[in-house]
Design a protein around this motif. Sequence first.
Motif, PDB file in Angstrom:
ATOM      1  N   LYS A 133      20.508  69.691  17.951  1.00 24.65           N
ATOM      2  CA  LYS A 133      20.065  70.889  18.666  1.00 24.65           C
ATOM      3  C   LYS A 133      19.195  70.526  19.866  1.00 24.65           C
ATOM      4  O   LYS A 133      19.369  71.072  20.952  1.00 24.65           O
ATOM      5  CB  LYS A 133      19.313  71.834  17.738  1.00 24.65           C
ATOM      6  CG  LYS A 133      18.941  73.140  18.432  1.00 24.65           C
ATOM      7  CD  LYS A 133      18.209  74.080  17.529  1.00 24.65           C
ATOM      8  CE  LYS A 133      17.733  75.340  18.181  1.00 24.65           C
ATOM      9  NZ  LYS A 133      17.603  75.402  19.594  1.00 24.65           N
ATOM     10  N   ASP A 187      20.102  71.166  23.783  1.00 22.66           N
ATOM     11  CA  ASP A 187      19.190  71.843  24.716  1.00 22.66           C
ATOM     12  C   ASP A 187      19.068  71.052  26.020  1.00 22.66           C
ATOM     13  O   ASP A 187      19.014  71.637  27.106  1.00 22.66           O
ATOM     14  CB  ASP A 187      17.812  72.044  24.095  1.00 22.66           C
ATOM     15  CG  ASP A 187      17.781  73.154  23.053  1.00 22.66           C
ATOM     16  OD1 ASP A 187      18.723  73.987  23.037  1.00 22.66           O
ATOM     17  OD2 ASP A 187      16.827  73.181  22.252  1.00 22.66           O
ATOM     18  N   HIS A 200      22.193  71.654  28.085  1.00 22.66           N
ATOM     19  CA  HIS A 200      22.095  72.954  28.766  1.00 22.66           C
ATOM     20  C   HIS A 200      21.137  72.872  29.950  1.00 22.66           C
ATOM     21  O   HIS A 200      21.419  73.399  31.025  1.00 22.66           O
ATOM     22  CB  HIS A 200      21.621  74.045  27.799  1.00 22.66           C
ATOM     23  CG  HIS A 200      22.693  74.591  26.935  1.00 22.66           C
ATOM     24  ND1 HIS A 200      23.694  75.400  27.399  1.00 22.66           N
ATOM     25  CD2 HIS A 200      22.928  74.434  25.608  1.00 22.66           C
ATOM     26  CE1 HIS A 200      24.495  75.728  26.412  1.00 22.66           C
ATOM     27  NE2 HIS A 200      24.063  75.156  25.315  1.00 22.66           N
ATOM     28  N   THR A 214      30.085  82.322  27.278  1.00 26.02           N
ATOM     29  CA  THR A 214      29.939  81.411  26.138  1.00 26.02           C
ATOM     30  C   THR A 214      28.486  81.136  25.752  1.00 26.02           C
ATOM     31  O   THR A 214      28.225  80.766  24.623  1.00 26.02           O
ATOM     32  CB  THR A 214      30.640  80.067  26.408  1.00 26.02           C
ATOM     33  OG1 THR A 214      30.088  79.482  27.580  1.00 26.02           O
ATOM     34  CG2 THR A 214      32.139  80.254  26.554  1.00 26.02           C
ATOM     35  N   CYS A 215      27.571  81.290  26.686  1.00 19.14           N
ATOM     36  CA  CYS A 215      26.159  80.965  26.424  1.00 19.14           C
ATOM     37  C   CYS A 215      25.230  82.052  26.961  1.00 19.14           C
ATOM     38  O   CYS A 215      24.267  81.740  27.680  1.00 19.14           O
ATOM     39  CB  CYS A 215      25.786  79.637  27.074  1.00 19.14           C
ATOM     40  SG  CYS A 215      26.905  78.277  26.782  1.00 19.14           S
ATOM     41  N   PRO A 216      25.463  83.322  26.636  1.00 18.50           N
ATOM     42  CA  PRO A 216      24.635  84.379  27.223  1.00 18.50           C
ATOM     43  C   PRO A 216      23.154  84.258  26.878  1.00 18.50           C
ATOM     44  O   PRO A 216      22.301  84.684  27.653  1.00 18.50           O
ATOM     45  CB  PRO A 216      25.236  85.668  26.652  1.00 18.50           C
ATOM     46  CG  PRO A 216      25.962  85.252  25.422  1.00 18.50           C
ATOM     47  CD  PRO A 216      26.427  83.846  25.675  1.00 18.50           C
ATOM     48  N   GLU A 217      22.860  83.633  25.743  1.00 17.14           N
ATOM     49  CA  GLU A 217      21.464  83.460  25.341  1.00 17.14           C
ATOM     50  C   GLU A 217      20.710  82.483  26.251  1.00 17.14           C
ATOM     51  O   GLU A 217      19.482  82.444  26.250  1.00 17.14           O
ATOM     52  CB  GLU A 217      21.381  83.003  23.879  1.00 17.14           C
ATOM     53  CG  GLU A 217      21.795  81.560  23.625  1.00 17.14           C
ATOM     54  CD  GLU A 217      23.304  81.284  23.626  1.00 17.14           C
ATOM     55  OE1 GLU A 217      23.676  80.105  23.476  1.00 17.14           O
ATOM     56  OE2 GLU A 217      24.111  82.227  23.793  1.00 17.14           O
ATOM     57  N   LYS A 218      21.424  81.724  27.051  1.00 15.57           N
ATOM     58  CA  LYS A 218      20.812  80.742  27.956  1.00 15.57           C
ATOM     59  C   LYS A 218      20.648  81.271  29.379  1.00 15.57           C
ATOM     60  O   LYS A 218      20.132  80.568  30.246  1.00 15.57           O
ATOM     61  CB  LYS A 218      21.659  79.462  28.000  1.00 15.57           C
ATOM     62  CG  LYS A 218      21.740  78.722  26.687  1.00 15.57           C
ATOM     63  CD  LYS A 218      20.429  78.064  26.385  1.00 15.57           C
ATOM     64  CE  LYS A 218      20.511  77.193  25.151  1.00 15.57           C
ATOM     65  NZ  LYS A 218      19.209  76.646  24.817  1.00 15.57           N
ATOM     66  N   THR A 248      18.671  83.390  30.941  1.00 17.20           N
ATOM     67  CA  THR A 248      17.315  83.378  31.492  1.00 17.20           C
ATOM     68  C   THR A 248      16.879  81.954  31.824  1.00 17.20           C
ATOM     69  O   THR A 248      16.273  81.720  32.870  1.00 17.20           O
ATOM     70  CB  THR A 248      16.325  84.039  30.505  1.00 17.20           C
ATOM     71  OG1 THR A 248      16.761  85.367  30.261  1.00 17.20           O
ATOM     72  CG2 THR A 248      14.924  84.062  31.062  1.00 17.20           C
ATOM     73  N   ASP A 249      17.205  81.009  30.950  1.00 24.72           N
ATOM     74  CA  ASP A 249      16.853  79.603  31.209  1.00 24.72           C
ATOM     75  C   ASP A 249      17.568  79.076  32.452  1.00 24.72           C
ATOM     76  O   ASP A 249      16.969  78.386  33.279  1.00 24.72           O
ATOM     77  CB  ASP A 249      17.216  78.724  30.007  1.00 24.72           C
ATOM     78  CG  ASP A 249      16.414  79.054  28.767  1.00 24.72           C
ATOM     79  OD1 ASP A 249      15.299  79.609  28.893  1.00 24.72           O
ATOM     80  OD2 ASP A 249      16.911  78.755  27.660  1.00 24.72           O
ATOM     81  N   SER A 304      27.069  88.528  34.530  1.00 24.14           N
ATOM     82  CA  SER A 304      26.430  89.062  33.321  1.00 24.14           C
ATOM     83  C   SER A 304      26.452  90.584  33.313  1.00 24.14           C
ATOM     84  O   SER A 304      26.134  91.205  32.303  1.00 24.14           O
ATOM     85  CB  SER A 304      24.988  88.567  33.205  1.00 24.14           C
ATOM     86  OG  SER A 304      24.172  89.179  34.187  1.00 24.14           O
ATOM     87  N   GLN A 326      24.466  92.401  34.886  1.00 28.05           N
ATOM     88  CA  GLN A 326      23.099  92.895  34.999  1.00 28.05           C
ATOM     89  C   GLN A 326      22.775  93.249  36.430  1.00 28.05           C
ATOM     90  O   GLN A 326      23.436  92.821  37.360  1.00 28.05           O
ATOM     91  CB  GLN A 326      22.113  91.853  34.483  1.00 28.05           C
ATOM     92  CG  GLN A 326      22.256  91.585  33.009  1.00 28.05           C
ATOM     93  CD  GLN A 326      21.238  90.581  32.517  1.00 28.05           C
ATOM     94  OE1 GLN A 326      20.359  90.154  33.236  1.00 28.05           O
ATOM     95  NE2 GLN A 326      21.378  90.193  31.263  1.00 28.05           N
TER      96      GLN A 326
END
Length: 180
Positions: A25, A29, A32, A97-101, A103-104, A135, A137
């Motif tokens: 993990k 990270d 990413h 595929t990586c919407p949680e990333k 903001t990063d 996104s 947004q």
Amino acid sequence: MVRAMSFNLFGKLASLIDKNAANFKATLDQVHYNLVSVALHTQDDSKVVKQSCLATLQKIFEVLEIPFEEAKETPDHPQLDKSDQLLVGLAEVIVSTCPEKLTDYLSSLADFCNSPEDSIKAASGFLMAALISCSGQNLSKHDDRILTAFTGLSLERSSLVKIRLMKAYTLLEPSPDSPI
């Protein structure tokens, strides 16, 4: 040449990642985190760096289990050249595929807006706009840091940065049903 070799090395290291390792993990990270830099450097002035980064992106996508060809298949954007279409394609795949990333990625791109290299500054603004657009947004939903980065880019003297930023703004056009 050193930059190209460092991107190649990162790609080779990424391809050696053991998905069963205890630190997988944390390693993922880092992949990413570095994805943004590699993507931006596909827009580098050096052809050798561009080629190295494209090869490294392919290896990163393998680690992330994303078919690289999907990133190259972009919708038709007649106002965009091939390099811009590549970034839009990358943004589409990353967001899906990586919407949680997201903001990063945007935060990292805001940092790259301060690069001394105009091609990297221009690409970072473009990729920020592409990620926001893909996104679905609204730009106003993002923190002041992102808005400040766009403002800073708009004040740049470089025509390359200004032209690329204008193309980026076309991606941010509100949809007909948007409240803005």
